[in-house]
Design an enzyme around this catalytic site. Sequence first.
Site, PDB file in Angstrom:
ATOM      1  N   ASP A  10       0.099 -13.357   2.618  1.00  0.00           N
ATOM      2  CA  ASP A  10       0.348 -13.032   1.217  1.00  0.00           C
ATOM      3  C   ASP A  10       1.647 -12.244   1.133  1.00  0.00           C
ATOM      4  O   ASP A  10       1.792 -11.214   1.811  1.00  0.00           O
ATOM      5  CB  ASP A  10      -0.786 -12.180   0.646  1.00  0.00           C
ATOM      6  N   ASP A 131     -11.098 -18.497  -8.853  1.00  0.00           N
ATOM      7  CA  ASP A 131     -11.271 -17.068  -8.573  1.00  0.00           C
ATOM      8  C   ASP A 131     -12.351 -16.553  -9.507  1.00  0.00           C
ATOM      9  O   ASP A 131     -12.199 -16.589 -10.728  1.00  0.00           O
ATOM     10  CB  ASP A 131      -9.957 -16.324  -8.793  1.00  0.00           C
TER      11      ASP A 131
END
Length: 241
Positions: A10, A131
């Site tokens: 990330d 998500d």
Amino acid sequence: MSLTLLPAVDVRDGKAVRLRQGESGSETDYGSPLEAARTWVESGAEWIHLVDLDAAFGTGNNRDQLRAIVKELGDKVNIEMSGGVRDDASLDAALEAGAARVNIGTAALENPDWTASVIKKYGDRVAVGLDVRGHTLAARGWVKEGGDLFETMKFLDSVGCSRYVVTDVARDGMMSGPNIELLREVASRTDAKVTASGGISKLDDLRNIKELAELGVDAAILGKSLYARAFTLEEALEVAR
């Protein structure tokens, strides 16, 4: 059946980071994204999950860093790109950079017609990130709500989505174990493949996810567990085989 593992890199502000519950400002800095990606490839990774957090949060982008990773490692490993892909320009940029697969998240909720068109055009090179908080989808950079999980899945299934990347936001980066019930529920309601993401903290978590293989859960993203050295990628790959 074996489980495909995707170590995550990330990227925020040019650095490899991990967030807690996807919250901006909760970063732990792990240095060079390229070094992190190299480490996972050297440890045997066949896939890397590469995320542009700035693009996801709308605070800029790390396109140059991502391109550098793909340029150096793209012939050694499959790269899945995620973060801020919500229109033709951002999708084309990710594919042209050499991504084997691109995750779209927010866009799938905000622009269903566009999502349907790119699923039709690119097939299994496009996955949709779901998500989730409870049964509610979290949208842009996990800040907004995006509607009911199963209503969204029904639409995405109808337009031929081939893969969902399912993250329980409450568990992501918390080392609290994956939400096995959520994964089971999602996988049992779709013919699409499912990638598990969020909360994996020990090798037994991978064993538990592997038990869902016959439902279609065939991959798992590893983040904080690797960076915090809860186990090595080599150990995880052994369990996943």
